[in-house]
Motif scaffolding. Structure first.
Motif, PDB file in Angstrom:
ATOM      1  N   PHE A 159       4.429   0.028  -7.179  1.00  0.00           N
ATOM      2  CA  PHE A 159       4.441  -0.942  -6.157  1.00  0.00           C
ATOM      3  C   PHE A 159       3.929  -0.279  -4.846  1.00  0.00           C
ATOM      4  O   PHE A 159       3.194  -0.690  -4.172  1.00  0.00           O
ATOM      5  N   ARG A 162      -0.079   1.005  -5.323  1.00  0.00           N
ATOM      6  CA  ARG A 162      -1.205   0.212  -5.944  1.00  0.00           C
ATOM      7  C   ARG A 162      -1.034  -1.021  -5.066  1.00  0.00           C
ATOM      8  O   ARG A 162      -2.334  -1.708  -4.995  1.00  0.00           O
ATOM      9  N   THR A 163      -0.364  -1.562  -4.339  1.00  0.00           N
ATOM     10  CA  THR A 163      -0.228  -2.726  -3.532  1.00  0.00           C
ATOM     11  C   THR A 163      -0.555  -2.437  -2.025  1.00  0.00           C
ATOM     12  O   THR A 163      -0.316  -1.420  -1.590  1.00  0.00           O
ATOM     13  N   TYR A 164      -1.045  -3.537  -1.195  1.00  0.00           N
ATOM     14  CA  TYR A 164      -1.331  -3.490   0.058  1.00  0.00           C
ATOM     15  C   TYR A 164      -0.069  -3.276   0.748  1.00  0.00           C
ATOM     16  O   TYR A 164       0.261  -2.375   1.631  1.00  0.00           O
ATOM     17  N   VAL A 165       1.200  -3.876   0.522  1.00  0.00           N
ATOM     18  CA  VAL A 165       2.416  -3.777   0.992  1.00  0.00           C
ATOM     19  C   VAL A 165       3.263  -2.739   0.800  1.00  0.00           C
ATOM     20  O   VAL A 165       3.565  -1.787   1.531  1.00  0.00           O
ATOM     21  N   GLY A 166       3.199  -2.280  -0.327  1.00  0.00           N
ATOM     22  CA  GLY A 166       3.603  -0.876  -0.877  1.00  0.00           C
ATOM     23  C   GLY A 166       3.179   0.166  -0.166  1.00  0.00           C
ATOM     24  O   GLY A 166       3.816   1.148   0.471  1.00  0.00           O
ATOM     25  N   THR A 167       1.612   0.162  -0.229  1.00  0.00           N
ATOM     26  CA  THR A 167       0.954   1.322   0.746  1.00  0.00           C
ATOM     27  C   THR A 167       1.564   1.384   2.177  1.00  0.00           C
ATOM     28  O   THR A 167       1.477   2.392   2.772  1.00  0.00           O
TER      29      THR A 167
ATOM     30  N   ASP B  97      -6.565   5.230   0.709  1.00  0.00           N
ATOM     31  CA  ASP B  97      -5.646   4.621   1.128  1.00  0.00           C
ATOM     32  C   ASP B  97      -5.620   4.161   2.457  1.00  0.00           C
ATOM     33  O   ASP B  97      -5.362   3.055   3.140  1.00  0.00           O
ATOM     34  N   LYS B 100      -7.937   1.624   3.005  1.00  0.00           N
ATOM     35  CA  LYS B 100      -7.213   0.339   2.423  1.00  0.00           C
ATOM     36  C   LYS B 100      -6.406  -0.355   3.725  1.00  0.00           C
ATOM     37  O   LYS B 100      -6.366  -1.390   3.903  1.00  0.00           O
ATOM     38  N   TYR B 104      -5.937  -4.073   6.252  1.00  0.00           N
ATOM     39  CA  TYR B 104      -4.534  -4.726   5.884  1.00  0.00           C
ATOM     40  C   TYR B 104      -4.599  -6.229   6.081  1.00  0.00           C
ATOM     41  O   TYR B 104      -4.058  -7.003   5.422  1.00  0.00           O
ATOM     42  N   ARG B 109      -9.124  -8.033   3.975  1.00  0.00           N
ATOM     43  CA  ARG B 109      -8.789  -7.847   2.562  1.00  0.00           C
ATOM     44  C   ARG B 109      -9.802  -8.590   1.772  1.00  0.00           C
ATOM     45  O   ARG B 109     -10.383  -7.911   0.775  1.00  0.00           O
TER      46      ARG B 109
END
Lengths: 288, 236, 330
Positions: A159, A162-167, B97, B100, B104, B109
């Motif tokens: 999580f 790999r996920t946007y929110v997690g990052t 990242d 990335k 957001y 995205r």
């Protein structure tokens, strides 16, 4: 002299305990890393989730796994509630006030639990097998929670990486303002973080109920230990907290067999204090 | 019609007022510089535009919408990307990242792959280091990452705060060169710089900010000709 | 004489005359509450000596427990008078305080880390008391061996008035120390440390020495409070005299009152004790836990709505009221 077999069993028990401790410590550390506030009452939220599970299973007859899911959902909701009602108004306050507000929550939860459910110890009876390998007992009540906690930690890792929110959660813990410039509302990130932290509290509660009975002051047993693991691993440092969980659980488990349970904790805490002086940034921090 | 319009903006921190009655505009496709001495309020100006601080008075309009007092995370969604002072990359996240996170916003995205390809084309070194921790990059590479991260949000306006600060002289030239290329791609830029001589070569127009007030405004070339600007800032 | 000083003297006179006021049947109970307020205010004041310099300790229960247990056990086991036992207990506490404070200051353990380190120290003391149950009584606690009659040597008296005056004097002593520290040269120096470590270092202040000094003073006074409390209650218990619970209560009271003023700790302590007693009387034995529940809830509310404490918030209010007409004129 203690027989080696007992030490081996203690070492294995330590690993089993370490999984759950890691779950607790990473939940608390996640919240601290992102929101910069130590939830003194974190393990007391776990205690409340344990009661929820106890009641839906013992009183309402739900299957254990369904009750555990309910406890996790309840924990997540509780986490969001704590953030909105208590943390949000004190985000800009002095650190001592922040510690005290969540400390007030600790008093509240412990005494409200006493009021609602009395100080009786309550436990869920689980008919689970136990195995013996080379003289060492491996009960399922320890193996299953350990396996689930490791799976859950792997899930948390996925999580967060790999996920946007997690990052974004990791990014906020490094630079709150820069993440706002990326278009992330800090409050929304905080709410997600608090929900995940609460979810982990719920899961940890479910796993603890395999082996422990719950009572209003359950938090006192694991609360201070959890803070210390977080500090030992480096506040906000997830990998450090993971390693520190197993260091502490081994100390407690082995010293518990050699001397007594309390002495196990005492030695763990003394190791903690010494380590703080030796490595103020956490066990994984590089020395300057 | 101008893309960004500030009218009589006053702003500051606590008791302190850093900007007094500042009016400024940037047209679509234009590159504009704000120059001035240390402490003139240049950084504050950019922070007001991106919403990191709210103006006390005055109006802020962007692309036809009044944005004064809106929080930063909402202003980004309107198409303003801020490359803050000191770069402010996420040091423990990897380079990819970081990029990335630049994408957001939900709209960004959806076009992530395409944006990433463009940024990597613009800054090949970032593609080489995509798996590295951002904190391990050199100063110049970190600045590229900060700019690349801003581009990932598909902005209409890029705010650059002291892009050459703290870089080795040879890196300064490279960063200016990169900004020129971004400009050629059609982005609108508002840049704040200490390095006046270099930045005036890069932009169409410039504002001179002194102790929180706009002292002068004009075509970059003309401003560079002004005697006192040359003496005070350009160093000729 | 300023009005403030006159008011203070009048209040002190009233407190001194307290035991002779006609309180009827409430007298014993009233004295009991007042003794508690004096002792815990003294302890709160000791905590605030550190707290105001941003050394937020969550482990003062450790010092309290060391003071109380050392004296009690020395008396119970060897009949050592609490006067001497108290001195030994305070010395022991001072040594522990140095052991904690020196590395903390040397390795710049500050903020959350300092709070959590002290919390660990508090837990270590609590758990050691429980672990050594053969002579500490473990988690059941231990009672002070009765001397059988009023005895100055044993510090045991049947009459609560003796304790009232003793606690009153202790409280005044605490205020005096607080004011001395406040006024001394250390004040500006230590506040500079609170503001900015490097700035203070550059003006030539030995940070380590100051931090250790203030921690030892604070811990020693807390131990004195522990001795006094143990003698008064004549029973010690690891959960009421060590560990997080009691440490948090001390901090709550001080922050509630305001840690930057002389009477802040007293105001906060008086309020929390009064609140606790009131809730206890209202609920009695009917709803176990309800009194504490409301107590916890009110603490959260206080921290959220009175972030700078009662004293600080009153001061802010007065300032706002004073500056409002001034602004209207301008």
């Amino acid at each position: 002299m203690i027989e080696p077999i007992f030490l081996a069993e203690a070492a294995i028990n330590g690993i089993m305990l370490g999984g759950i401790l890691a779950l607790l410590a990473l939940g608390l550390n996640l919240i601290f890393g992102v929101i910069d506030i130590v939830w003194i009452a974190y393990v007391d939220l776990v205690m409340v989730c344990m009661y929820v599970l106890y009641f839906v299973v013992q009183v309402y007859g739900w299957p254990f796994w369904l009750g555990a899911l309910a406890a996790m959902a309840f924990g997540a909701a509780l986490g969001v509630g704590v953030h909105l009602l208590i943390i949000t108004p004190i985000l800009g306050s002095a650190p001592v006030n922040q510690l005290l507000a969540t400390g007030g929550l600790l008093f509240f939860l412990q005494s409200f639990a006493t009021f609602l459910w009395t100080t009786d110890h309550k436990s869920v009876r689980l008919a689970l097998p136990s195995w013996e390998i080379g003289g060492i007992f491996l009960p399922a009540t320890r193996l299953i929670p350990f396996a689930i906690s490791i799976l859950a930690l792997a899930g948390l890792y996925v999580f967060l990486t790999r996920t946007y929110v997690g990052t974004a959660i990791r990014a906020v813990s490094q630079d709150r303002e820069a993440m706002a410039l990326m278009g992330a509302s800090p409050q929304r990130i905080y709410i997600v973080t608090s929900a995940v932290g609460g979810l982990m509290a719920g899961l940890a509660g479910a796993l603890l109920l395999f082996q422990y009975s719950v009572h209003p002051f359950f938090g006192g047993q694991f609360g201070p230990l959890t803070f210390m693991i977080c500090v030992l691993g480096g506040l906000g440092n997830m990998v450090g907290a993971f390693v520190a969980s197993f260091v502490m659980s081994e100390i407690i488990s082995i010293a518990g067999v050699v001397w007594s349970t309390e002495m196990g904790y005492v030695i763990a805490f003394v190791v903690f204090i010494v380590m703080i002086f030796a490595r103020p940034g956490g066990i994984l921090a590089r020395r300057q | 019609m101008s893309l960004l319009e500030l009218r009589g903006v006053t702003a500051g921190y606590g008791q302190f007022t850093a900007l007094w009655d500042v009016s400024l505009s940037v047209a679509a496709g234009e590159a504009v510089a704000v120059v001035g001495p240390n402490g003139a309020g240049k950084t504050t100006l950019l922070r007001v535009i991106s919403g990191l601080i709210a103006p006390r008075a005055g109006g802020l309009a962007f692309d036809g919408a009044a944005l004064g007092g809106k929080p930063a995370y909402e202003i980004v969604a309107h198409g303003v990307a801020h490359v803050p002072e000191g770069r402010r990359i996420f040091p423990v996240l990897t380079v990819s990242d970081n990029l990335k996170m630049g994408a957001y916003l939900p709209a960004a995205r959806r076009r992530f792959a395409e944006s990433l390809e463009r940024v990597y084309a613009l800054f090949p070194v970032l593609a080489e280091r995509r798996a590295q921790r951002a904190g391990s990059l050199s100063g110049g590479e970190q600045q590229m990452l900060a700019i690349g991260r801003a581009l990932m949000s598909r902005p209409k306006l890029i705010l650059l705060d002291e892009p050459s600060m703290g870089l080795a002289p040879v890196m300064v030239l490279r960063v200016f060169d990169l900004i020129r290329r971004i400009r050629e791609e059609g982005y609108t830029i508002l840049v704040v710089e200490q390095n006046v001589r270099q930045v005036l070569k890069l932009v169409d127009r410039a504002y001179l900010l002194e102790v929180g007030r706009i002292k002068m405004e004009g075509r970059a070339a003309e401003l560079g000709e002004q005697d006192f600007v040359r003496k005070a800032y350009v160093g000729l | 004489m300023t009005p403030g000083r006159a008011l203070g003297l009048a209040l002190a006179a009233l407190l001194a005359a307290g035991p002779f006021l006609p309180l009827g049947g409430m007298k014993e109970y009233g004295l009991h509450v007042m003794v508690q307020i004096f002792i815990w205010s003294f302890i709160g004041g000791a905590w605030s000596l550190m707290g105001r310099f941003r050394l937020v300790s969550l482990g003062h229960g450790a010092f309290l427990g060391l003071g109380a247990y050392a004296t009690t056990l020395l008396w119970n086991s060897w009949g050592l008078t609490p006067w001497l036992g108290g001195v030994l207990a305070v010395l022991l506490t001072a040594v522990v305080a140095v052991i904690v404070a020196y590395p903390c200051s040397r390795f710049q353990v500050v903020g959350h880390y300092f709070a959590l380190v002290t919390l660990a120290v508090g837990e270590v003391v609590r758990l050691l008391i429980i672990a050594e149950r053969n002579w500490t009584g473990g988690s059941l606690g231990v009672s002070l061996r009765p001397a059988g009659r009023d005895s100055l040597v044993a510090m045991q008296f049947a009459d609560k008035r003796v304790f009232y005056y003793a606690a009153f004097v202790l409280w005044l002593l605490g205020l005096w120390v607080w004011a001395r520290v406040d006024r001394s040269m250390a004040r500006s120096a230590m506040e500079a440390i609170g503001e900015d470590e490097t700035a203070a270092a550059s003006v030539g202040i030995h940070i380590t020495r100051f931090k250790i000094g203030i921690t030892v003073l604070s811990a020693s006074l807390t131990a004195v409070g522990g001795v006094a409390y143990a003698q008064y209650i004549s029973y010690v218990n690891p959960d009421t005299l060590a560990g997080i619970g009691v440490s948090l209560r001390i901090v709550f009271a001080v922050v509630l009152g305001g840690m930057y003023s002389l009477l802040g700790a007293t105001v906060g302590t008086a309020l929390t004790i009064a609140l606790g007693e009131y809730l206890r009387i209202v609920f009695g034995l009917r709803f176990i836990g309800m009194a504490e529940t409301i107590y916890g809830l009110l603490l959260i509310v206080f921290i959220i709505f009175l972030p700078s404490g009662i004293y600080g918030s009153l001061r802010d209010l007065v300032q706002r009221l004073r500056s409002a007409p001034a602004r209207a004129e301008a």
